[in-house]
Write a protein that holds these residues in place. Structure first.
Motif, mmCIF file in Angstrom:
data_model
loop_
_atom_site.group_PDB
_atom_site.id
_atom_site.type_symbol
_atom_site.label_atom_id
_atom_site.label_comp_id
_atom_site.label_asym_id
_atom_site.label_seq_id
_atom_site.Cartn_x
_atom_site.Cartn_y
_atom_site.Cartn_z
ATOM 1 N N ALA A 4 0.840 -1.204 0.000
ATOM 2 C CA ALA A 4 0.000 0.000 0.000
ATOM 3 C C ALA A 4 0.869 1.244 0.000
ATOM 4 O O ALA A 4 1.799 1.352 0.778
ATOM 5 C CB ALA A 4 -0.878 0.007 1.240
ATOM 6 N N CYS A 5 0.570 2.190 -0.868
ATOM 7 C CA CYS A 5 1.267 3.468 -0.737
ATOM 8 C C CYS A 5 0.311 4.487 -0.143
ATOM 9 O O CYS A 5 0.711 5.410 0.521
ATOM 10 C CB CYS A 5 1.814 3.948 -2.066
ATOM 11 N N GLN A 6 -0.964 4.307 -0.386
ATOM 12 C CA GLN A 6 -1.946 5.245 0.148
ATOM 13 C C GLN A 6 -2.710 4.541 1.277
ATOM 14 O O GLN A 6 -3.458 3.609 1.024
ATOM 15 C CB GLN A 6 -2.895 5.674 -0.967
ATOM 16 N N THR A 7 -2.485 4.991 2.481
ATOM 17 C CA THR A 7 -3.114 4.321 3.608
ATOM 18 C C THR A 7 -4.220 5.165 4.227
ATOM 19 O O THR A 7 -4.713 4.852 5.308
ATOM 20 C CB THR A 7 -2.052 3.976 4.668
ATOM 21 N N LEU A 30 -10.519 9.068 -8.370
ATOM 22 C CA LEU A 30 -9.759 10.185 -8.859
ATOM 23 C C LEU A 30 -8.267 9.852 -8.774
ATOM 24 O O LEU A 30 -7.744 9.717 -7.684
ATOM 25 C CB LEU A 30 -10.113 11.342 -7.937
ATOM 26 N N ARG A 31 -7.627 9.693 -9.870
ATOM 27 C CA ARG A 31 -6.188 9.522 -10.059
ATOM 28 C C ARG A 31 -5.545 8.383 -9.278
ATOM 29 O O ARG A 31 -4.433 7.985 -9.585
ATOM 30 C CB ARG A 31 -5.445 10.824 -9.757
ATOM 31 N N CYS A 32 -6.201 7.853 -8.282
ATOM 32 C CA CYS A 32 -5.508 6.939 -7.383
ATOM 33 C C CYS A 32 -6.352 5.708 -7.113
ATOM 34 O O CYS A 32 -7.517 5.812 -6.754
ATOM 35 C CB CYS A 32 -5.228 7.673 -6.080
ATOM 36 N N SER A 33 -5.748 4.553 -7.260
ATOM 37 C CA SER A 33 -6.497 3.317 -7.039
ATOM 38 C C SER A 33 -6.571 2.980 -5.556
ATOM 39 O O SER A 33 -7.512 2.344 -5.108
ATOM 40 C CB SER A 33 -5.815 2.169 -7.777
ATOM 41 N N ASP A 34 -5.586 3.399 -4.811
ATOM 42 C CA ASP A 34 -5.456 2.886 -3.446
ATOM 43 C C ASP A 34 -6.316 3.601 -2.423
ATOM 44 O O ASP A 34 -6.598 3.053 -1.360
ATOM 45 C CB ASP A 34 -3.985 2.978 -2.993
ATOM 46 N N ILE A 35 -6.713 4.827 -2.716
ATOM 47 C CA ILE A 35 -7.362 5.626 -1.679
ATOM 48 C C ILE A 35 -8.650 4.982 -1.164
ATOM 49 O O ILE A 35 -8.903 4.954 0.037
ATOM 50 C CB ILE A 35 -7.599 7.088 -2.150
ATOM 51 N N GLY A 76 2.737 13.184 -12.624
ATOM 52 C CA GLY A 76 2.528 12.061 -11.703
ATOM 53 C C GLY A 76 2.167 12.517 -10.305
ATOM 54 O O GLY A 76 2.390 13.669 -9.933
ATOM 55 N N SER A 77 1.638 11.572 -9.538
ATOM 56 C CA SER A 77 1.124 11.905 -8.200
ATOM 57 C C SER A 77 2.096 11.552 -7.086
ATOM 58 O O SER A 77 2.863 10.607 -7.213
ATOM 59 C CB SER A 77 -0.139 11.100 -7.910
ATOM 60 N N CYS A 78 1.978 12.265 -6.012
ATOM 61 C CA CYS A 78 2.502 11.873 -4.703
ATOM 62 C C CYS A 78 4.010 11.938 -4.514
ATOM 63 O O CYS A 78 4.465 11.857 -3.384
ATOM 64 C CB CYS A 78 2.027 10.472 -4.307
ATOM 65 N N VAL A 79 4.782 12.009 -5.549
ATOM 66 C CA VAL A 79 6.229 12.128 -5.361
ATOM 67 C C VAL A 79 6.780 13.215 -6.273
ATOM 68 O O VAL A 79 6.170 13.554 -7.280
ATOM 69 C CB VAL A 79 6.978 10.798 -5.638
ATOM 70 N N TYR A 127 6.468 8.268 -10.277
ATOM 71 C CA TYR A 127 5.412 7.624 -9.500
ATOM 72 C C TYR A 127 6.048 6.837 -8.368
ATOM 73 O O TYR A 127 7.223 6.507 -8.405
ATOM 74 C CB TYR A 127 4.515 6.726 -10.372
ATOM 75 N N GLN A 128 5.219 6.573 -7.397
ATOM 76 C CA GLN A 128 5.706 5.925 -6.189
ATOM 77 C C GLN A 128 5.660 4.407 -6.334
ATOM 78 O O GLN A 128 4.740 3.881 -6.962
ATOM 79 C CB GLN A 128 4.789 6.362 -5.052
ATOM 80 N N TRP A 129 6.582 3.736 -5.705
ATOM 81 C CA TRP A 129 6.561 2.276 -5.676
ATOM 82 C C TRP A 129 5.196 1.823 -5.161
ATOM 83 O O TRP A 129 4.720 2.314 -4.137
ATOM 84 C CB TRP A 129 7.666 1.769 -4.746
ATOM 85 N N GLY A 130 4.578 0.915 -5.877
ATOM 86 C CA GLY A 130 3.271 0.420 -5.413
ATOM 87 C C GLY A 130 2.098 1.178 -5.999
ATOM 88 O O GLY A 130 0.951 0.822 -5.772
ATOM 89 N N CYS A 131 2.372 2.221 -6.761
ATOM 90 C CA CYS A 131 1.280 3.007 -7.350
ATOM 91 C C CYS A 131 0.819 2.323 -8.633
ATOM 92 O O CYS A 131 1.562 2.255 -9.604
ATOM 93 C CB CYS A 131 1.768 4.421 -7.664
ATOM 94 N N ASN A 132 -0.400 1.831 -8.611
ATOM 95 C CA ASN A 132 -0.874 1.080 -9.779
ATOM 96 C C ASN A 132 -1.423 1.977 -10.880
ATOM 97 O O ASN A 132 -1.319 1.648 -12.057
ATOM 98 C CB ASN A 132 -2.010 0.124 -9.399
ATOM 99 N N THR A 133 -2.046 3.084 -10.484
ATOM 100 C CA THR A 133 -2.761 3.857 -11.503
ATOM 101 C C THR A 133 -1.857 4.805 -12.274
ATOM 102 O O THR A 133 -1.851 4.796 -13.499
ATOM 103 C CB THR A 133 -3.905 4.679 -10.881
ATOM 104 N N GLN A 134 -1.100 5.634 -11.567
ATOM 105 C CA GLN A 134 -0.259 6.577 -12.293
ATOM 106 C C GLN A 134 0.857 5.854 -13.030
ATOM 107 O O GLN A 134 1.263 6.256 -14.115
ATOM 108 C CB GLN A 134 0.302 7.641 -11.344
ATOM 109 N N SER A 135 1.342 4.769 -12.438
ATOM 110 C CA SER A 135 2.409 4.026 -13.124
ATOM 111 C C SER A 135 1.900 3.505 -14.468
ATOM 112 O O SER A 135 2.627 3.488 -15.453
ATOM 113 C CB SER A 135 2.885 2.863 -12.250
HETATM 114 S S1 SF4 Z 1 1.276 6.875 -5.359
HETATM 115 FE FE1 SF4 Z 1 -0.421 6.323 -6.735
HETATM 116 S S2 SF4 Z 1 -1.633 4.750 -5.706
HETATM 117 FE FE2 SF4 Z 1 -0.267 5.735 -4.213
HETATM 118 S S3 SF4 Z 1 -1.465 7.323 -3.264
HETATM 119 FE FE3 SF4 Z 1 -0.386 8.246 -4.946
HETATM 120 S S4 SF4 Z 1 -1.724 8.100 -6.724
HETATM 121 FE FE4 SF4 Z 1 -2.472 6.711 -5.153
#
Ligand code: SF4
Ligand code: SF4
Lengths: 463, 397
Positions: free
Chosen positions: A155-158, A180-185, A333-336, A410-418
């Motif tokens: 999990a990257c998004q907890t 929205l943009r993220c599978s994990d949320i 890309g998201s989060c990083v 993209y962050q390790w474990g990110c399924n959607t943006q990757s």
């Molecule tokens: S890195 Fe990807 S899966 Fe993780 S929180 Fe960000 S957008 Fe979501």
């Protein structure tokens, strides 16, 4: 005795800074520039020594562009997050965990405070005083481990599980826009159902996909999601939320969005970068009005920043630490994101990013049904469209910002943006010839790995 | 005694790609679908030949697919993308139109990647995350109308509700018959194994539906002739295993073959290439929305978040099936980067632990490198549940 390992704001700056604008808060109170100066030079260094680290490449290190008031005020708002959010909660504003890259108008319209993961992290961090940088990093990692243990190590998004469930942070509701943009949320939200905090309210604000803004039924469904959201927050806050409340909030947030767009255009129009990449990002991000947990406060800094940046652009002032003709990088890309200090040391500067900017750029119509207008705007975010539409919008931003290259992180474990990374980069290269590079970042340190930075440096040199 | 109809089915599967080629030459179109809430009856009623794209087990294709998507997508999705990239699968080669749904966002992304790189004609059905809200159901009904409209455009005909009714009746019959057959595999002195039934279920993804139904009827008749009254009960120390978690598609035999090789007897599953999607599907209204709602109201897929643990129907169904098939242990199978199931692994284990059901989590991918490690763990697990079952039996005696 002063701790020489910690950064100190130069005293000779005090007079100049104290002449700048006060920060106006949503509850009608304010912090004068003198208050801010006192806090940042006397109080915060003792409370939060990690924020004053002299280590050059630490992510989150404060900007050294001391003549830009926003650089200090932004950090003041981050470092006072714990005190301010606690006070607002005591005064009846529930706190809602949301996601980055989404607008927060409806949360505030209903009397809540919307905090995305980074802001919740700041609030949580603020509860632990006196920590040096290493102690703070260890604390944060330990906390995150708990979430991995309770959810999944992939999990990257907890959804703030570590702070809200394991850390006892008094968040009232977890209600981000999902899909929205993220599978994990949405899985992160769901994970809260097995946590110890049983009073926490959970809701997914369901973001339909695929030509969503063109489908009347998708807009209608999203309107219903928004209505449920405001009604639920209103219940916690003990008030009824009217359409007028949302209209007012949209107007306020539109002002923030417009200011950010104006500032971006000014910044991009300059022959030399008027701020460093870090300050550019912080200022533009304020247009989303969510980073500080107080839209009014963000707005006062935005207004002031616009004046400062106009002045610098007019006078051809270049930000300190930036080379004369830097390579201009755009981040997707998201989060990083890459470390700004390193990028600038390598002779480049980050001139824009798609994530966050996508929602800030999307103005909401002000006349007519506010829920429908907001739903339509949100479903139109360029970042959330099919790859060709997203690429077309990104290319427009590349042109406006004069970007020489694109980094997709993209962050390790990110399924959607990757999964979007290669398509988007291929579409950009196909239509513009601008070089692109895709990088996967592993979380795990406040300073980015040498390997990652070497790759970025090689890319910069290649450009 | 071998079931003769199973042999016929195997042979028909071998012949099917050539048959599909001929049908296409005569003007018929094949819709390849993948996802967890695709209302297949609509595809069928419009005169298309539906085939399910559920392929796995080939690590090389995973690697190929990862180059277009990413190495952080689930291995199933990567393999699907890899299959389209190579275009050598005899079924994939025959697809004219693709239908994906957005139950799992990775499936949604795969649709984009396949559309972008392989220029396929892809229709995507939106699926609400708030699937239990009335508003979510209404949205899904409208998405199903749109799904039907896009298919109508491609079929060049309007959807005839009488044909949709026939299609629903046919699929209902298939589901009912599969359910009856499934009971036999879990019975004492079973004449058919779970693995055979699993293959039989997956054959339905590819064969002509009417022919498939008649083959199912023949299979059921054979089973009834061999065993008049299948009774599900625990027989000594069998090591009755239930498989839960990520799907196990055609071509992926690693886990199943290890379980059986170490002496475990699989007696049930709730995976989305097994019996689960065929259960509890009740279509109340003959319309695209009515059919789609029947799908959405089944036991929800793990990719659709549900926010109250106590009333979670997925976990309730799991308990119900464990009881029905008298399973003694659960193997919770998660594919690499399959977040919908991986994120729930610990929670599912905790919930099952409260009911004193042993669970082994297997997190794996299609590479063979973990084969020995899995074998050791599975062997120990099967052994453990056998011992537990034996000691429980002794206590009862
Ligand atoms: S890195 Fe990807 S899966 Fe993780 S929180 Fe960000 S957008 Fe979501
Ligand atoms: S549910 Fe799991 S295996 Fe299926 S597409 Fe989603 S991530 Fe992949």
């Amino acid at each position: 005795m002063a701790n020489t390992d910690l950064y100190e704001y130069p005293q000779e700056l005090r007079e100049e800074f104290e002449a700048t604008e006060a920060i106006q808060f949503r509850d009608g109170s304010q912090a004068t520039a003198a208050d801010v100066w006192h806090y940042m030079t006397e109080v915060a260094p003792k409370k939060y020594p990690y924020a004053y680290t002299q280590r050059k490449y630490v992510d989150g290190r404060m900007s050294r562009d001391i003549h830009l008031p926003s650089a200090i005020k932004h950090n003041y708002l981050l470092l006072t997050m714990n005190d301010r959010i606690n006070k607002s909660r005591e005064n009846g504003s529930p706190v809602i965990f949301v996601q980055g890259g989404q607008s927060v108008d409806p949360y505030y319209a209903a009397g809540g405070i919307a905090l995305r993961p980074a802001s919740v992290g700041m609030w949580s961090r603020g509860r632990h005083e006196g920590l040096g940088l290493n102690e703070e990093v260890v604390r944060r990692h330990k906390q995150k481990e708990k979430a991995y243990h309770a959810i999944s190590f992939e999990a990257c998004q907890t959804a703030g599980y570590e702070t809200i469930q394991e850390g006892g942070l008094p968040v009232d509701m977890v209600a981000p826009f999902t899909c929205l943009r993220c599978s994990d949320i949405s899985y992160g939200v769901e994970a809260h159902r097995h946590g110890p905090n049983k009073t926490l309210k959970l809701m997914n604000i369901d973001y339909p996909m695929r030509h969503q803004a063109d489908k009347q039924w998708a807009v209608e469904y999203f309107v219903q999601n928004l209505r449920r959201l405001t009604s639920q927050i209103g219940k916690i806050a003990g008030r009824e939320v009217t359409d007028d409340d949302l209209s007012k909030e949209i107007r306020l947030h539109n002002e923030g969005r417009r200011l950010a767009i104006d500032i971006a255009e000014l910044w991009w129009s300059a022959d030399v970068p008027p701020t460093n990449g870090l300050d550019r990002r912080h200022i533009l991000q304020m247009g989303g009005m969510e980073i500080h947990g107080d839209p009014s406060a963000s707005l006062t800094i935005l207004r002031e920043s616009k004046a400062y940046i106009s002045e610098r652009v007019k006078n051809g002032i270049k930000a300190e630490g930036v080379v004369d003709k830097p390579v201009r990088l755009f981040i997707c890309g998201s989060c990083v994101r890459p470390n700004d200090f390193r990028i600038e040391e390598a002779g480049a500067i980050i001139v824009g990013n798609d994530n966050h900017w996508s929602d800030i750029c999307t103005l909401v119509k002000e006349d007519g049904d506010p829920y429908r207008n907001l739903a339509h705007a949100i479903l139109s975010y360029p970042y959330e469209q099919s790859v060709e539409l997203r690429a077309a919008w990104t290319i427009e931003q590349l042109k406006k910002s004069g970007a020489d290259g694109v980094l997709f992180l993209y962050q390790w474990g990110c399924n959607t943006q990757s999964a979007v990374a290669r398509m988007l980069c291929d579409a950009i290269k196909r239509d513009t010839g601008i070089p692109t590079m895709i990088i996967e970042q592993h979380e795990g340190g406040s300073e980015q790995s040498e390997q990652l930075l070497n790759r970025i440096n090689a890319f910069i040199e290649m450009i | 005694m071998p079931i003769k109809t199973l042999e016929v089915i195997r042979k028909r599967l071998e012949e099917r790609p050539a048959e599909l080629r001929k049908l296409r030459e005569s003007g018929q179109k094949v819709v390849g679908w993948t996802g967890y809430n695709v209302p297949e009856e609509i595809i069928y009623a419009l005169g298309f030949i539906p085939i399910r794209i559920a392929i796995g087990g080939d690590d090389r294709l995973v690697e190929v697919g990862g180059r277009y998507a990413s190495s952080k997508n689930c291995v199933f999705i990567r393999e699907i993308v890899g299959v389209f990239s190579e275009n050598e699968d005899p079924y994939i080669q025959q697809t004219d139109i693709l239908a994906f749904d957005a139950t799992c966002l990775q499936n949604f992304r795969a649709a984009e990647v396949i559309e972008y790189y392989f220029k396929k004609d892809v229709i995507v059905l939106g699926v609400p995350r708030n699937f239990y809200w009335e508003e979510g159901k209404e949205y899904f009904g409208k998405e199903a109308d749109e799904f039907a409209r896009l298919l109508e455009e491609r079929a060049g005909v309007a959807l005839d509700l009488a044909k949709l009714g026939e299609s629903v009746a046919l699929y209902n019959d298939i589901r009912k018959t599969l359910k009856s057959i499934y009971t036999f595999q879990a019975a004492k002195d079973n004449v058919i194994s779970w693995v055979e039934v699993f293959d039989l279920i997956q054959a339905g993804d590819l064969l002509d539906k009417k022919e498939y139904l008649s083959l199912l009827h023949e299979t059921l008749a054979e089973l009834r002739a061999l065993q008049h009254n299948p009774i599900i009960e625990v027989d000594g120390s069998e090591g009755r295993i239930f498989i839960s978690g990520s799907l196990i598609p055609r071509g992926d035999r690693k886990l199943i073959s290890i379980i059986t090789s170490v002496g475990g007897r699989i007696v049930g599953d709730d995976i989305w290439t097994g019996i689960l999607p065929h259960l509890d599907l009740e279509i109340k209204e003959i319309s695209p929305a009515g059919v789609a709602l029947g799908y959405l109201n089944r036991t929800p897929h793990a990719a659709l978040p549900y926010l109250d643990l106590e009333s979670d129907r997925r976990l309730k169904k799991l308990h119900e099936l464990l009881g029905e098939f008298k399973a003694q242990g659960v193997i919770y199978h998660t594919l690499r980067y399959c977040d919908p199931f991986t994120f729930k692994a610990k929670e599912t284990k905790d919930v099952l632990a409260k009911s004193d059901i042993p669970v082994l989590e297997i997190h794996t991918e299609y590479a063979g490198s973990d084969y020995e490690a899995l074998r050791t763990r599975l062997e120990a697990f099967v052994e453990m549940i056998k011992i537990k079952a034996e000691s429980a039996a002794e206590v009862i005696v």
